[in-house]
Scaffold this motif. Structure first.
Motif, short mmCIF file in Angstrom:
data_model
loop_
_atom_site.label_atom_id
_atom_site.label_comp_id
_atom_site.label_asym_id
_atom_site.label_seq_id
_atom_site.Cartn_x
_atom_site.Cartn_y
_atom_site.Cartn_z
N HIS A 144 28.21 21.35 -37.86
CA HIS A 144 27.31 21.24 -36.72
C HIS A 144 25.85 21.34 -37.14
CE1 HIS A 144 30.50 22.38 -33.46
NE2 HIS A 144 30.88 21.39 -34.24
N GLN A 202 17.69 15.55 -35.62
CA GLN A 202 16.27 15.83 -35.42
C GLN A 202 15.41 15.06 -36.41
OE1 GLN A 202 15.09 17.29 -32.90
NE2 GLN A 202 16.90 18.28 -32.05
N ARG A 242 23.07 18.37 -36.45
CA ARG A 242 21.87 18.64 -35.64
C ARG A 242 20.60 18.43 -36.46
NH1 ARG A 242 25.09 23.77 -33.38
NH2 ARG A 242 26.00 22.82 -31.50
N THR A 243 20.63 18.85 -37.71
CA THR A 243 19.45 18.66 -38.57
C THR A 243 19.18 17.18 -38.79
OG1 THR A 243 19.79 20.78 -39.68
CG2 THR A 243 18.48 19.13 -40.84
N GLU A 259 31.36 23.24 -28.27
CA GLU A 259 30.08 23.73 -28.80
C GLU A 259 29.17 22.57 -29.18
OE1 GLU A 259 28.46 26.00 -32.79
OE2 GLU A 259 30.46 26.51 -32.04
N LEU A 260 29.75 21.50 -29.74
CA LEU A 260 28.95 20.35 -30.15
C LEU A 260 28.58 19.47 -28.96
CD1 LEU A 260 27.78 18.99 -32.69
CD2 LEU A 260 29.90 17.65 -32.85
N THR A 261 29.54 19.24 -28.04
CA THR A 261 29.27 18.36 -26.91
C THR A 261 28.35 19.01 -25.88
OG1 THR A 261 31.26 19.08 -25.71
CG2 THR A 261 31.48 17.18 -27.19
N ALA A 262 28.17 20.32 -25.94
CA ALA A 262 27.24 20.99 -25.02
C ALA A 262 25.79 20.71 -25.37
CB ALA A 262 27.50 22.49 -25.03
N GLY A 263 25.53 20.15 -26.56
CA GLY A 263 24.18 19.87 -26.99
C GLY A 263 23.62 18.61 -26.36
N PRO A 264 22.42 18.20 -26.80
CA PRO A 264 21.72 17.09 -26.16
C PRO A 264 22.15 15.70 -26.62
CG PRO A 264 20.34 18.03 -27.87
CD PRO A 264 21.56 18.90 -27.79
N PHE A 265 23.03 15.63 -27.64
CA PHE A 265 23.37 14.33 -28.21
C PHE A 265 24.81 13.96 -27.88
CE2 PHE A 265 20.42 16.46 -31.21
CZ PHE A 265 19.30 15.67 -30.96
#
Length: 302
Positions: free
Chosen positions: A184, A192, A188-189, A226-232
Motif C-alpha cells: 500500500h 502521488q 500511494r507513493t 483499507e486500499l479502496t477507502a483511499g482517494p484512488f
C-alpha cells in the motif's frame, strides 16, 4: 457508518484524460470517464505465450473479434498486451511488442472502445498512445521515470501495479516484513509522484501473483477495504491465476473462470473499481446480478 459492502454498487469512480476518449465528458480539468460500482477491464493478450490464452488472439482478426465481443458484453476497458508477464517469462524487444499491439490499436481506433495497453516499456507506451491507446497499465508501477514522462506528456492515466522483482524471478521466494503496509505504501507513493509530474489520474493494483505467495495474496485481498477507502480507484486482477489452483485444485488456467469470478465478486464488495478478467462477459453479468442483490434499486423493473 456504512460498510464498503453496503455501498459498493453505488460508489462513484473516475478517470481523467488530457484528450478526448470514448464515452468521456469534457470538463474544466480535461475529459473524464465516470462509473459506479465495479466495472470490468477485459484482457486481450496478443501474445503467443501468455499463461492461459497464449496464441488464441495472435492474429489481427481474432484479436479484433475478441475486443469487440468484450466491448459488446459491457467491458469498460479493453487491456491489450503484447508481452507475457507470467512468472518466468522472458522479455521481448520493444519493436516486437509493438508489432503485436499497434495493428490492434489502429484497427480499433474510432470504434468507441476505451483502450489500455499492458506494458512496462516507455517506448512501447508512447507508440501505443500515438496509435490510439488511452491508458497505460504498467506492471512495473511507474518506477521508470521515462514512463512517468510519457504518461504526463500525453495526458494519459496509468494503472500502477505493485510487483516485487521482475517477471523472470518474481516468484522465487518473495518476502515481505508486512505485505499490506509495504504494498500500500508503494502504491500511494507512486500515485502521488505520478500526479505531481502531471499524470492526470491513476488506478492502483496490488499485483496479485506478482512476487507474492498464496498467503501474501490472501492477506492483500482481505486488506482491500483499507486500499479502496483511499482517494484512488483500485483494480484487482486475479483472473485465472495460480492462487485459484492453490485454493481449489484447478491446474489448467483456462478452467479457473469460476474461481476468478468468486475472487472478483469479493473484490467488488470490498470497493474495487475494476476487475481485470479474461472472461469479460461472464464478469459483467455476475457483477450486475451481485449489484442488484445488494441494492434492489439497481434491479430493472419487469
Amino acid at each position: 457508518m456504512s460498510r464498503v459492502s453496503d455501498v459498493w454498487p453505488r460508489r462513484p469512480h473516475r478517470l481523467s484524460f488530457g484528450f478526448p476518449v470514448p464515452g468521456g465528458e469534457r470538463t474544466a480539468e480535461g475529459w473524464q470517464i465516470e462509473w459506479t460500482g465495479c466495472a470490468v477491464m477485459g484482457v486481450l493478450n496478443v501474445t503467443p505465450d501468455s499463461f492461459s490464452d497464449g496464441g488464441q488472439h495472435a492474429t489481427l482478426e481474432a484479436a479484433l473479434a475478441q475486443a469487440r465481443a468484450m466491448r459488446d458484453a459491457g467491458a469498460l476497458i479493453i487491456d491489450v498486451g503484447g508481452e507475457s508477464t507470467r512468472p518466468g517469462a522472458e522479455p521481448v524487444p520493444a519493436e516486437q511488442e509493438l508489432d503485436r499491439v499497434r495493428p490492434v490499436l489502429r484497427a480499433l481506433a474510432g470504434e468507441g472502445i476505451l483502450l489500455s495497453v499492458d506494458t512496462l516499456k516507455a517506448e512501447v507506451a508512447a507508440a501505443a498512445l500515438a496509435a490510439g491507446a488511452h491508458l497505460i497499465n504498467d506492471v512495473n508501477g511507474l518506477r521508470d521515470p521515462a514512463m512517468l514522462q510519457v504518461c504526463a506528456a500525453a495526458g494519459a492515466p496509468a494503472c500502477i501495479m505493485h510487483m516485487q522483482g521482475e517477471p523472470r524471478t518474481m516468484q522465487v521466494a518473495p518476502h515481505y516484513d508486512d505485505v499490506v503496509a509495504e504494498v500500500h505504501a508503494f502504491l500511494r507513493t507512486q500515485a502521488q509522484t505520478a500526479l505531481a509530474v502531471g499524470v492526470p489520474s491513476v488506478l492502483l493494483d496490488p499485483g496479485l501473483g506478482f512476487g507474492k505467495t498464496l498467503a501474501h495474496n490472501l492477506t492483500l485481498l482481505r486488506a482491500l477495504p483499507e486500499l479502496t477507502a483511499g482517494p484512488f480507484p483500485v483494480l484487482v486482477g486475479a483472473s485465472r491465476k495460480r492462487l485459484i489452483d492453490f485454493l481449489a485444485e484447478v491446474p489448467r488456467p483456462a478452467d479457473r473462470d469460476p474461481g476468478s469470478l468468486a475472487l472478483h465478486l469479493y473484490a467488488a464488495r470490498q470497493g474495487a473499481a475494476l476487475v481485470r478478467a479474461h472472461a469479460a462477459g461472464a464478469h459483467v453479468q455476475a457483477l450486475r446480478v451481485e449489484a442488484a442483490l445488494e441494492d434492489p434499486s439497481l434491479a430493472p423493473a419487469r
